[in-house]
Design an enzyme around this catalytic site. Structure first.
Site, PDB file in Angstrom:
ATOM      1  N   CYS A   1     -65.325  27.931 -58.258  1.00  0.00           N
ATOM      2  CA  CYS A   1     -65.127  26.482 -58.335  1.00  0.00           C
ATOM      3  C   CYS A   1     -64.932  25.986 -59.766  1.00  0.00           C
ATOM      4  O   CYS A   1     -63.892  25.413 -60.088  1.00  0.00           O
ATOM      5  CB  CYS A   1     -66.304  25.772 -57.682  1.00  0.00           C
ATOM      6  SG  CYS A   1     -66.473  26.264 -55.961  1.00  0.00           S
TER       7      CYS A   1
ATOM      8  N   PHE B   1     -78.903  22.279 -65.066  1.00  0.00           N
ATOM      9  CA  PHE B   1     -77.665  22.742 -65.717  1.00  0.00           C
ATOM     10  C   PHE B   1     -77.773  22.731 -67.232  1.00  0.00           C
ATOM     11  O   PHE B   1     -76.820  22.465 -67.943  1.00  0.00           O
ATOM     12  CB  PHE B   1     -76.445  21.939 -65.213  1.00  0.00           C
ATOM     13  CG  PHE B   1     -75.940  22.509 -63.920  1.00  0.00           C
ATOM     14  CD1 PHE B   1     -76.712  22.401 -62.776  1.00  0.00           C
ATOM     15  CD2 PHE B   1     -74.755  23.209 -63.857  1.00  0.00           C
ATOM     16  CE1 PHE B   1     -76.307  22.982 -61.583  1.00  0.00           C
ATOM     17  CE2 PHE B   1     -74.335  23.801 -62.673  1.00  0.00           C
ATOM     18  CZ  PHE B   1     -75.112  23.674 -61.540  1.00  0.00           C
ATOM     19  N   LEU B   2     -78.981  23.051 -67.703  1.00  0.00           N
ATOM     20  CA  LEU B   2     -79.184  23.195 -69.149  1.00  0.00           C
ATOM     21  C   LEU B   2     -79.729  24.589 -69.447  1.00  0.00           C
ATOM     22  O   LEU B   2     -80.457  24.769 -70.412  1.00  0.00           O
ATOM     23  CB  LEU B   2     -80.152  22.116 -69.650  1.00  0.00           C
ATOM     24  CG  LEU B   2     -79.568  20.701 -69.789  1.00  0.00           C
ATOM     25  CD1 LEU B   2     -80.625  19.727 -70.296  1.00  0.00           C
ATOM     26  CD2 LEU B   2     -78.358  20.681 -70.733  1.00  0.00           C
TER      27      LEU B   2
ATOM     28  N   GLY C   1     -69.320  30.785 -63.868  1.00  0.00           N
ATOM     29  CA  GLY C   1     -68.217  31.494 -63.238  1.00  0.00           C
ATOM     30  C   GLY C   1     -68.095  30.990 -61.815  1.00  0.00           C
ATOM     31  O   GLY C   1     -68.434  29.849 -61.533  1.00  0.00           O
TER      32      GLY C   1
ATOM     33  N   THR D   1     -61.196  21.251 -52.307  1.00  0.00           N
ATOM     34  CA  THR D   1     -61.119  20.534 -53.593  1.00  0.00           C
ATOM     35  C   THR D   1     -59.660  20.459 -54.015  1.00  0.00           C
ATOM     36  O   THR D   1     -59.011  21.486 -54.203  1.00  0.00           O
ATOM     37  CB  THR D   1     -61.945  21.273 -54.659  1.00  0.00           C
ATOM     38  OG1 THR D   1     -63.290  21.317 -54.200  1.00  0.00           O
ATOM     39  CG2 THR D   1     -61.878  20.561 -55.994  1.00  0.00           C
TER      40      THR D   1
HETATM   41  C1  UGA Z   1     -70.368  24.281 -57.807  1.00  0.00           C
HETATM   42  C2  UGA Z   1     -71.032  22.892 -57.755  1.00  0.00           C
HETATM   43  O1  UGA Z   1     -72.353  22.965 -58.279  1.00  0.00           O
HETATM   44  C3  UGA Z   1     -71.082  22.376 -56.314  1.00  0.00           C
HETATM   45  O2  UGA Z   1     -71.628  21.062 -56.285  1.00  0.00           O
HETATM   46  C4  UGA Z   1     -69.664  22.359 -55.745  1.00  0.00           C
HETATM   47  O3  UGA Z   1     -69.656  21.948 -54.404  1.00  0.00           O
HETATM   48  C5  UGA Z   1     -69.063  23.754 -55.833  1.00  0.00           C
HETATM   49  O4  UGA Z   1     -69.071  24.193 -57.204  1.00  0.00           O
HETATM   50  C6  UGA Z   1     -67.654  23.682 -55.312  1.00  0.00           C
HETATM   51  O5  UGA Z   1     -66.826  23.050 -55.965  1.00  0.00           O
HETATM   52  O6  UGA Z   1     -67.402  24.173 -54.216  1.00  0.00           O
HETATM   53  P1  UGA Z   1     -71.161  26.787 -57.306  1.00  0.00           P
HETATM   54  O7  UGA Z   1     -69.814  27.233 -57.755  1.00  0.00           O
HETATM   55  O8  UGA Z   1     -71.724  27.355 -56.057  1.00  0.00           O
HETATM   56  O9  UGA Z   1     -71.191  25.189 -57.096  1.00  0.00           O
HETATM   57  O10 UGA Z   1     -72.143  27.143 -58.493  1.00  0.00           O
HETATM   58  P2  UGA Z   1     -73.211  26.363 -59.393  1.00  0.00           P
HETATM   59  O11 UGA Z   1     -74.555  26.477 -58.823  1.00  0.00           O
HETATM   60  O12 UGA Z   1     -72.734  25.023 -59.734  1.00  0.00           O
HETATM   61  O13 UGA Z   1     -73.164  27.289 -60.703  1.00  0.00           O
HETATM   62  C7  UGA Z   1     -71.940  27.449 -61.427  1.00  0.00           C
HETATM   63  C8  UGA Z   1     -72.115  28.410 -62.556  1.00  0.00           C
HETATM   64  O14 UGA Z   1     -72.840  27.792 -63.614  1.00  0.00           O
HETATM   65  C9  UGA Z   1     -72.856  29.704 -62.238  1.00  0.00           C
HETATM   66  O15 UGA Z   1     -72.148  30.782 -62.814  1.00  0.00           O
HETATM   67  C10 UGA Z   1     -74.206  29.516 -62.869  1.00  0.00           C
HETATM   68  O16 UGA Z   1     -74.801  30.735 -63.248  1.00  0.00           O
HETATM   69  C11 UGA Z   1     -73.833  28.690 -64.090  1.00  0.00           C
HETATM   70  N1  UGA Z   1     -74.957  27.888 -64.626  1.00  0.00           N
HETATM   71  C12 UGA Z   1     -75.502  26.876 -63.903  1.00  0.00           C
HETATM   72  C13 UGA Z   1     -75.449  28.171 -65.889  1.00  0.00           C
HETATM   73  O17 UGA Z   1     -74.969  29.093 -66.589  1.00  0.00           O
HETATM   74  N2  UGA Z   1     -76.473  27.418 -66.395  1.00  0.00           N
HETATM   75  C14 UGA Z   1     -77.024  26.401 -65.684  1.00  0.00           C
HETATM   76  O18 UGA Z   1     -77.955  25.748 -66.215  1.00  0.00           O
HETATM   77  C15 UGA Z   1     -76.529  26.126 -64.404  1.00  0.00           C
END
Ligand code: UGA
Length: 451
Positions: free
Chosen positions: A273, A262-263, A270, A132
């Site tokens: 990314c 994502f709601l 955290g 990225t």
């Molecule tokens: C994120 C993106 O979702 C991927 O599409 C992307 O490829 C990746 O970053 C990257 O740039 O490499 P990731 O960091 O694995 O993926 O994590 P996510 O599943 O997106 O979750 C991110 C954070 O949001 C987590 O801490 C999760 O607990 C939090 N989250 C997610 C919430 O607090 N609430 C939600 O409803 C969804």
């Protein structure tokens, strides 16, 4: 899930530089699609581990996929960048782009790798940026390649990755979309061949120019982080209004223009990314002459989510000095052992600073968390973490946490106080067992077990 041998244009000889979450998953997935893949990493201990059949981090299904592809002879590892470039037609750059203190992405590794690739090139080469990176990086990579080796024909493309930790293998083999930014027919044709087994199976390939592909990745992560921060701000309002954030989010999510994902309100986002990409995108927008303060606000609300959870613990326990707090889950989200920028560790630090003793439980990330925050005790047994605790806080919604035996938890804790930082537990049942239960964005339930 797509299996097997590349058809159409046939298999390709591919090099992958960087064996982190993106590089290793990509290398194994491309091998699974039938390509012949050789990968490298600057960390030779990591390479030695891979050579012994190990995988350097926990990612469901990855160890099996790597082992299968190594055994099939389609995936190998080599010590130097030059090794994965010589005789290859396409090389993917998958190295880290860590944040500098001011939020800007540090592209030193990308440049170093581009120079090494150029020096080792033995013929026409497609160089694909998968890390990225800020918009404009591919152009820099192209200039670097051409400056180093004016005698070689390089094609540069951007192919941002949308893998989620914990689901990375599934995401790589069954992507929602594949984004390819390229500006020559040769580069587009090479990427079409690379992903032909996936597009043949119906996965969507979106072709754009390079700047659009680079920007799209930052835009996606920034938007997803914004969605989570929006629901967390909503949680603060629901708490004041006596409403239920989950129900509000369900109403919002049932509108297809918003969508349900994502709601989930909680401790916030955290990982490696969102925090760095949000900062880098904000910095980039400012550098381009468009300050984007919304992104700073998104980050502020995310910090506030941790502070609000601390406040719930403080409210329940009065003073924190000499109190024992159990944190249930330490990884930044379930199904990963990654604790980088984990809200759980941010909370642990605040609790420790206020004089509490903190015992963290995580089924996979305990060791990583201990390395990051040595003052915290860690265990792989949730009941051991909760033993004698004045309060337990759910920080990561692992299945192991969701399915905790609340009766047993109640029996081992000193005070029956639960702060559910991920709305992961059955609050009614907790209250029925005598817990005082404090969720996020919803009214607390007082089981009467503590006054
Ligand atoms: C994120 C993106 O979702 C991927 O599409 C992307 O490829 C990746 O970053 C990257 O740039 O490499 P990731 O960091 O694995 O993926 O994590 P996510 O599943 O997106 O979750 C991110 C954070 O949001 C987590 O801490 C999760 O607990 C939090 N989250 C997610 C919430 O607090 N609430 C939600 O409803 C969804």
């Amino acid at each position: 899930m797509v299996r097997g041998v590349a058809g159409g244009g046939g298999l390709m000889r591919v090099g992958v530089v960087g064996c982190g979450h993106v590089g290793l998953v990509t290398a194994a997935a491309l091998a699974h699609l039938g390509h012949e893949v050789l990968a490298t990493d600057a960390d030779h201990e990591k390479l030695a581990l891979l050579a012994r059949g190990g995988v350097p981090f926990f990612e469901p299904g990855l160890a099996e996929l790597v082992a299968e592809q190594v055994a099939a002879g389609r995936l190998g590892f080599a010590p130097e960048t030059a090794d994965v470039v010589r005789g290859r037609e396409l090389v993917l750059i998958c190295v880290g782009t860590p944040p500098r203190d001011d939020g800007e992405a540090n592209l030193a590794a990308v440049e170093r790798v581009a120079r090494a690739i150029a020096r080792a090139a033995t013929g026409p080469l497609v160089v694909v940026e998968k890390s990225t990176v800020p918009v404009g990086t591919a152009e820099r990579v192209r200039r670097t390649l051409e400056r180093e080796r004016p005698d070689v024909r390089f094609e540069v493309a951007s192919n941002p990755e949308f893998l989620r930790e914990g689901r990375a293998v599934r995401d790589a083999l069954s992507p929602d979309r594949i984004v390819v930014g390229a500006e020559t027919e040769e580069a587009r044709a090479a990427l079409r061949r690379l992903y032909e087994p996936l597009t043949r199976a119906g996965h969507r390939l979106i072709e754009t120019d390079i700047a659009t592909a680079e920007l799209a990745k930052h835009a996606c992560n920034a938007f997803l982080a914004t969605k989570v921060s929006f629901v967390n701000a909503l949680a603060r309002i629901c708490e004041r209004a006596g409403a239920d954030v989950r129900a509000v989010a369900a109403v919002m999510g049932s509108d297809p223009r918003i969508g349900p994902q994502f709601l989930e309100a909680g401790l916030g986002w955290g990982g490696y990314c969102f925090p760095k990409d949000l900062a880098a995108f904000g910095r980039l927008a400012g550098d381009l002459g468009y300050p984007f303060p919304l992104l700073e606000e998104v980050a502020r609300i995310n910090d506030e989510a941790v502070a609000a959870t601390l406040e719930k613990v403080r409210d329940a326990l009065w003073t924190l000095e000499d109190k024992r707090v159990a944190l249930l889950g330490l990884a930044f989200k379930p199904d990963t052992d990654d604790v980088r920028f984990s809200p759980a560790l941010a909370l642990a630090e605040l609790l420790l600073r206020e004089g509490a003793s903190v015992v963290g439980y995580d089924p996979h990330a305990a060791a990583a968390a201990k390395a990051e925050l040595p003052e915290m005790c860690v265990t792989e047994d949730p009941y051991e973490a909760a033993a004698d605790a004045h309060c337990a806080v759910v920080c990561t919604a692992w299945d192991e946490v969701r399915s905790l035996d609340l009766e047993r938890l109640r029996a081992v804790m000193r005070y029956p106080i639960l702060v559910d930082g991920r709305n992961a537990l059955d609050g009614e049942r907790a209250a029925a067992l005598g817990f005082s239960y404090h969720p996020i964005g919803r009214p607390s339930l007082d089981g009467g077990g503590v006054r």
